[in-house]
Design a protein around this motif. Structure first.
Motif, short mmCIF file in Angstrom:
data_model
loop_
_atom_site.label_atom_id
_atom_site.label_comp_id
_atom_site.label_asym_id
_atom_site.label_seq_id
_atom_site.Cartn_x
_atom_site.Cartn_y
_atom_site.Cartn_z
N VAL A 15 0.84 -1.19 0.00
CA VAL A 15 0.00 0.00 0.00
C VAL A 15 0.87 1.24 0.00
N ASN A 16 0.43 2.27 -0.74
CA ASN A 16 1.05 3.59 -0.63
C ASN A 16 -0.02 4.67 -0.78
N GLU A 17 0.37 5.90 -0.61
CA GLU A 17 -0.49 7.06 -0.83
C GLU A 17 -1.82 6.97 -0.07
N CYS A 18 -1.72 6.81 1.24
CA CYS A 18 -2.92 6.83 2.06
C CYS A 18 -2.68 7.68 3.30
N THR A 19 -3.75 8.01 3.98
CA THR A 19 -3.68 8.78 5.22
C THR A 19 -4.38 8.01 6.32
N ILE A 20 -3.79 8.00 7.51
CA ILE A 20 -4.42 7.37 8.67
C ILE A 20 -4.72 8.45 9.69
N ALA A 21 -5.84 8.32 10.40
CA ALA A 21 -6.24 9.37 11.33
C ALA A 21 -6.96 8.78 12.53
N GLY A 22 -6.88 9.51 13.64
CA GLY A 22 -7.56 9.10 14.87
C GLY A 22 -7.26 10.12 15.95
N ASN A 23 -7.51 9.76 17.19
CA ASN A 23 -7.16 10.59 18.33
C ASN A 23 -6.22 9.80 19.24
N LEU A 24 -5.11 10.40 19.61
CA LEU A 24 -4.08 9.68 20.36
C LEU A 24 -4.60 9.10 21.66
N ARG A 25 -5.48 9.80 22.33
CA ARG A 25 -6.02 9.28 23.59
C ARG A 25 -6.73 7.95 23.34
N ASP A 26 -7.59 7.91 22.32
CA ASP A 26 -8.33 6.69 22.01
C ASP A 26 -7.41 5.61 21.45
N MET A 27 -6.48 6.01 20.60
CA MET A 27 -5.58 5.05 19.97
C MET A 27 -4.74 4.32 21.01
#
Length: 454
Positions: A411-423
């Protein structure tokens, strides 16, 4: 004039001369650093030496404190006249700085009794390696990578060595220092051509050359990783579990370390600022700092303010135990320093971490991939949008897509997102942490992050 290596008393003399000059110029308190650094690095390409660099020199830095104000300056000129001018300039700058009543050196009773690095084994004795030996290492690593079918070229193979000796002196009576060495070897390999080109790397660094892996192993690993990247494409978009491979998992823990840094907490700019004594990791996980590990890159017996260092729990059984503090941030927060100060030549001390270890898990990386079912394994990241106050997290990523508990395609060219507290509250560690790292963290499975791909 003899250098600091041939004249072991030169650095102490320089640091102590800086402190004396500062007091003469009118400073209430002062501390000074003298650093002798030397390094050599060689790059090879196509079986031949492409570039060689060597740097060496002595640099000095001075911090002065005057009536709750401070200023710091640095220079590569070590003459008596230059030192006097540095001190006068620093005191003049301090007179114009804002007042901060938390500034000040340690009390003599707080200072470390240890003034060297004896027992830590962080400097390899003897002369620096022959450049021909470094070149031979790089050539062997490059040849190993090129021996693997499918590798079209090696972008760079580099071997490097550094030795740095530091001395800290202060007007409170502290005077101590130590040397540190480093050896490194890295390879960047390429497969494919044009728009289908993919690259990856392998590299290692150690205090002692004998602790480095065989150059051939590093070259073969770079080739293996590169070939695994061939044919990479975007993943689907949605909410999926993400496995942070051990190559990048330390960056995730690094965001937690940044949030417990006393500077951020004192400014109210940490997403953990109200979480002292609260769970920040799953139960059973601890995050420990141990600056006393022999042969490790960040080991030290005293910090940049002369305070003793110690092993301490930052997180114990999932619960946040305390902040990382230097003297000034500790005073701001009504606490004691954790002996965590670091500083540059022309910078005031600030809190810093080194030799941090996260509790490993019992499952293998493959076990966690099987547990994922469908999701993303992240092996590299680029760019970052991290909100230190809220913990909102977004990064570009590359790695491998997982289907039915098995790696399916790169995989390439993607974005991952979340909130550090939850992660961080959902992480499941693997058992694959590698030694010798400044932050020793295994692969980490995180549940329910957002992937933005195709």
């Amino acid at each position: 004039m003899p250098d600091a290596q041939n004249d072991p008393d030169r650095l102490p003399r320089l640091a102590e001369a800086l402190v004396a000059a500062a007091r003469k110029a009118g400073a209430d308190q002062a501390d000074a650093l003298a650093i002798d650094g030397r390094s050599v690095s060689l790059d090879v390409r196509g079986g031949a030496l492409e570039q060689a660099e060597r740097a060496e020199g002595i640099e000095i830095g001075l911090r002065v404190l005057l009536g709750g104000r401070q200023a710091a300056v640095s220079s590569s000129d070590h003459g008596a006249e230059a030192i006097a001018q540095m001190a006068e300039r620093a005191v003049a700058m301090a007179r114009e700085a804002p007042v901060d009543d938390t500034l000040g050196l340690a009390d003599p009773g707080q200072l470390s009794d240890r003034r060297d690095a004896q027992g830590l084994d962080i400097a390899e004795p003897g002369p620096e390696p022959d450049p021909a030996a470094l070149e031979a290492m790089a050539l062997e690593a490059e040849a190993a990578a090129l021996s693997v079918a499918g590798i079209t070229q090696v972008e760079a193979a580099q071997a490097a060595y550094s030795r740095r000796r530091m001395w800290l002196a202060a007007s409170n009576g502290f005077s101590g220092g130590y040397a540190r060495t480093g050896h490194s070897l890295s390879v960047i390999a390429i497969t494919g051509e044009g728009l289908g080109m993919e690259r990856d790397y392998a590299g290692e660094s150690r205090v002692f050359a004998a602790d480095l892996p065989d150059p051939r192993q590093i070259g073969l690993l770079a080739a293996e990783r590169t070939l695994e990247r061939a044919g990479a494409r975007r993943p689907p978009t949605g909410a999926f579990p993400i496995l942070f491979d051990r190559r990048v998992s330390a960056s995730l823990i690094g965001h937690l370390l940044a949030a417990v840094n006393g500077s951020a907490v004192a400014r109210g700019a940490s997403w953990l600022r109200r979480e002292l004594g609260q769970p920040v990791l799953p139960a059973g996980l601890s995050l420990t700092e141990d600056p006393l590990r022999p042969r490790y890159p960040s080991s030290r017996l005293f910090d940049a303010e002369g305070l003793p260092t110690r092993r301490r729990a930052i997180v114990a059984d999932g619960v946040l135990q305390g902040w990382t503090l230097d003297l000034a941030t500790a005073r701001k927060l009504g606490m004691d320093s954790t002996g965590s100060a670091a500083r540059g030549l022309a910078a005031a001390p600030s809190p810093s971490h080194g030799n941090t270890i996260l509790t490993p898990g019992t499952a293998s990386r493959d076990d966690l991939i099987a547990r994922m079912g469908r999701g993303l394994v992240v092996t590299s990241m680029l760019g970052a949008s991290i909100n230190g106050t809220t913990g909102d997290y977004s990064r570009g990523a590359a790695g491998f897509w997982v289907e039915n508990g098995r790696i399916a395609w790169p995989v390439n060219e993607c974005t991952i997102a979340g909130n550090l507290r939850d992660m961080l509250m959902t992480i499941i560690p693997a058992d694959d942490a590698l030694p010798w790292r400044g932050t020793e963290v295994p692969s980490l499975l995180v549940d329910g992050m957002t992937v933005a791909g195709a």
